[in-house]
Each structure stands twice: as structure tokens, then as C-alpha cells.
Design a protein around this motif. Sequence first.
Motif, PDB file in Angstrom:
ATOM      1  N   ALA A  20       0.828  -1.211   0.000  1.00 25.84           N
ATOM      2  CA  ALA A  20       0.000   0.000   0.000  1.00 25.84           C
ATOM      3  C   ALA A  20       0.858   1.255   0.000  1.00 25.84           C
ATOM      4  N   VAL A  21       1.911   1.276   0.816  1.00 19.01           N
ATOM      5  CA  VAL A  21       2.782   2.453   0.859  1.00 19.01           C
ATOM      6  C   VAL A  21       3.511   2.615  -0.474  1.00 19.01           C
ATOM      7  N   ARG A  22       3.937   1.521  -1.034  1.00 22.86           N
ATOM      8  CA  ARG A  22       4.617   1.600  -2.331  1.00 22.86           C
ATOM      9  C   ARG A  22       3.664   2.125  -3.401  1.00 22.86           C
ATOM     10  N   ILE A  78      -1.196 -10.456  -5.887  1.00 22.25           N
ATOM     11  CA  ILE A  78      -1.222  -9.001  -5.964  1.00 22.25           C
ATOM     12  C   ILE A  78       0.156  -8.433  -6.294  1.00 22.25           C
ATOM     13  N   SER A  79       1.188  -8.940  -5.618  1.00 17.63           N
ATOM     14  CA  SER A  79       2.536  -8.420  -5.876  1.00 17.63           C
ATOM     15  C   SER A  79       2.955  -8.680  -7.324  1.00 17.63           C
ATOM     16  N   ALA A  80       2.554  -9.832  -7.871  1.00 17.12           N
ATOM     17  CA  ALA A  80       2.878 -10.135  -9.268  1.00 17.12           C
ATOM     18  C   ALA A  80       2.147  -9.170 -10.198  1.00 17.12           C
ATOM     19  N   ARG A  81       0.890  -8.891  -9.898  1.00 16.62           N
ATOM     20  CA  ARG A  81       0.117  -7.967 -10.732  1.00 16.62           C
ATOM     21  C   ARG A  81       0.693  -6.562 -10.694  1.00 16.62           C
ATOM     22  N   LEU A  82       1.171  -6.136  -9.530  1.00 14.88           N
ATOM     23  CA  LEU A  82       1.727  -4.794  -9.386  1.00 14.88           C
ATOM     24  C   LEU A  82       3.179  -4.701  -9.849  1.00 14.88           C
ATOM     25  N   GLY A  83       3.806  -5.864 -10.049  1.00 17.76           N
ATOM     26  CA  GLY A  83       5.199  -5.876 -10.476  1.00 17.76           C
ATOM     27  C   GLY A  83       6.179  -5.633  -9.349  1.00 17.76           C
ATOM     28  N   TYR A  84       5.808  -6.034  -8.116  1.00 23.05           N
ATOM     29  CA  TYR A  84       6.678  -5.857  -6.960  1.00 23.05           C
ATOM     30  C   TYR A  84       7.350  -7.195  -6.630  1.00 23.05           C
ATOM     31  N   ASP A 174      -8.465   6.494  16.592  1.00 22.39           N
ATOM     32  CA  ASP A 174      -8.817   6.558  15.173  1.00 22.39           C
ATOM     33  C   ASP A 174      -9.497   5.278  14.698  1.00 22.39           C
ATOM     34  N   ASP A 175      -9.788   4.372  15.640  1.00 18.93           N
ATOM     35  CA  ASP A 175     -10.492   3.109  15.334  1.00 18.93           C
ATOM     36  C   ASP A 175      -9.702   2.191  14.411  1.00 18.93           C
ATOM     37  N   VAL A 176      -8.383   2.248  14.507  1.00 17.49           N
ATOM     38  CA  VAL A 176      -7.548   1.401  13.659  1.00 17.49           C
ATOM     39  C   VAL A 176      -7.614  -0.046  14.135  1.00 17.49           C
ATOM     40  N   PHE A 177      -7.929  -0.953  13.225  1.00 18.62           N
ATOM     41  CA  PHE A 177      -8.012  -2.371  13.561  1.00 18.62           C
ATOM     42  C   PHE A 177      -7.103  -3.224  12.692  1.00 18.62           C
ATOM     43  N   GLY A 178      -6.308  -2.575  11.865  1.00 25.16           N
ATOM     44  CA  GLY A 178      -5.376  -3.293  11.002  1.00 25.16           C
ATOM     45  C   GLY A 178      -4.637  -2.309  10.115  1.00 25.16           C
ATOM     46  N   ALA A 179      -3.577  -2.764   9.495  1.00 25.89           N
ATOM     47  CA  ALA A 179      -2.774  -1.907   8.618  1.00 25.89           C
ATOM     48  C   ALA A 179      -2.708  -2.519   7.220  1.00 25.89           C
ATOM     49  N   PRO A 180      -2.686  -1.654   6.187  1.00 27.28           N
ATOM     50  CA  PRO A 180      -2.613  -0.190   6.237  1.00 27.28           C
ATOM     51  C   PRO A 180      -3.977   0.431   6.517  1.00 27.28           C
ATOM     52  N   TYR A 181      -3.945   1.573   7.171  1.00 20.77           N
ATOM     53  CA  TYR A 181      -5.170   2.262   7.550  1.00 20.77           C
ATOM     54  C   TYR A 181      -4.930   3.755   7.377  1.00 20.77           C
ATOM     55  N   PHE A 182      -5.793   4.385   6.592  1.00 23.19           N
ATOM     56  CA  PHE A 182      -5.664   5.804   6.298  1.00 23.19           C
ATOM     57  C   PHE A 182      -6.777   6.582   6.996  1.00 23.19           C
ATOM     58  N   LYS A 183      -6.439   7.736   7.533  1.00 25.51           N
ATOM     59  CA  LYS A 183      -7.426   8.587   8.200  1.00 25.51           C
ATOM     60  C   LYS A 183      -7.334   9.985   7.613  1.00 25.51           C
ATOM     61  N   LEU A 184      -8.462  10.479   7.110  1.00 28.50           N
ATOM     62  CA  LEU A 184      -8.541  11.805   6.515  1.00 28.50           C
ATOM     63  C   LEU A 184      -9.769  12.488   7.078  1.00 28.50           C
ATOM     64  N   ASP A 193      -6.548  -2.086  -1.214  1.00 27.07           N
ATOM     65  CA  ASP A 193      -7.465  -1.741  -2.300  1.00 27.07           C
ATOM     66  C   ASP A 193      -8.182  -0.421  -2.090  1.00 27.07           C
ATOM     67  N   ARG A 194      -7.854   0.309  -1.022  1.00 22.77           N
ATOM     68  CA  ARG A 194      -8.464   1.622  -0.782  1.00 22.77           C
ATOM     69  C   ARG A 194      -7.460   2.772  -0.982  1.00 22.77           C
TER      70      ARG A 194
END
Length: 234
Positions: A20-22, A78-84, A174-184, A193-194
Amino acid sequence: MTRRVPRLYFNFRSPYSWMAVRRLRELLPDADRRIAFRPYWDADDATVKALADRDAEILYTPMSKAKHLYILGDTKRISARLGYPMRWPVDIGEPWWERPHLAWVRATHLGAGREFYDAVTAARWERAENVCDEDVLAKLAVSVGLDADDLLAAAHDEDIKAEGVGALVDAYHDDVFGAPYFKLGRQRFWGLDRVADFVAALQRSEDPDPVDGVPAEALDRVGGYDRDTAGGCG
């Protein structure tokens, strides 16, 4: 009122967090400048107690064996699809995740948070190294120009530990229950996928605010205006 800086909660253990960060940086090259990165990890007993003392806890629930096996295949696709390029590491025993995450906190103090983050994730997800191991972490510190002993000491430094607990307290609120988790603002985005949805929401939030439908850049050109009907002279 000043708007709260967008946050990203990451976890060195999670392959989804790494991807996700990549992906985020591909879509938003200056993400590290515009978004506050926060560590979120599998806390040890001492950290759990420190959280409880502040009426907080880790909301993440350990996964079942069936889910773990699913993730092995899912991340490979997923990594194969993204080329990572990816090599799945084997975590032996009970890795102490305070060590790499608090070392990252120290690295940010030294102005090398991004460089150290990249070194750790490359070691874990591209070379399958044990990033909780002291020797591995020491080499990673040196590779980005940091003092190995200094970074290894971070997991035992009371101020750094308190800062890490503070990040986990923020995660709880921030109700984080797993990573990656974005808050805006009030918006939350969980999972690889988000990422695109988060970036789109972030860009919308940073657009100039219109005044009665008139873009700010237009107002700058025309100056003041009234709301009378066209041709009115009364």
C-alpha cells in the motif's frame, strides 16, 4: 480551524501495508511530506499495559491459520500484478516488533524516517530477512547512514517508547483495527485496495474552497463582487 494532518498507519509485518505504501508513493510522490506516517504493530506485554494505563488497546485480532494461508496466496497474486518482487519471510519464534518500529521512530528524529522505512521493507519483503533481529537491523541502520547502536537502543529508550505508545493510543482513537489504515478527517480507508480512494479524497480535500460556486483563483483575478442581478443599478 486548522485541519488535522492526514494519517497513515503502517506495519512492518504486513505485506499489504508494504504494498500500500509503495502504491501510495506511485500515485502521490510527495506522500511522505503530505501524510503523517504512524507505526502500528503487534505490541508486547509492556506496551499493552502502557496502553491500558491510558484507557486504550490494540484493536487488531490475530488471524487464524486458514486466513494466514489465504494471505500467502493472495499477496503473491497481488505483488505479481503490481510488479513488486516479493519473498515471503518466515518469522521464527515470537518476533519482537517493538524493535524495528521504535527504531523507525528514532530514525524519523534523525531525519531519515523514509530511508530507514525503505531499508526495512526491502529487507523483509524483497529479501525475506528477519527485521526484528538485532544484527539485521544494525546493518540496515548503517546502510542508510545511521548509528546502529543508537537505533537498537530505541526499543529501550523511555522517551521513544512513550512516543510509540502515543502512536498506538492515536490508533485506538482513530479506530484502527489493522494496517494499512488511512485517516482523513472523519473518513477512514482500510486496506491496499483503498489506496486510490484515499488519494482521490485527499486531493479533493486540498482543492481551493469555492465561494458561492466561484473558484478561489477566479476571485483573486476579479477582486470583490456583489450579488445583485445583472444590469441592476438600484
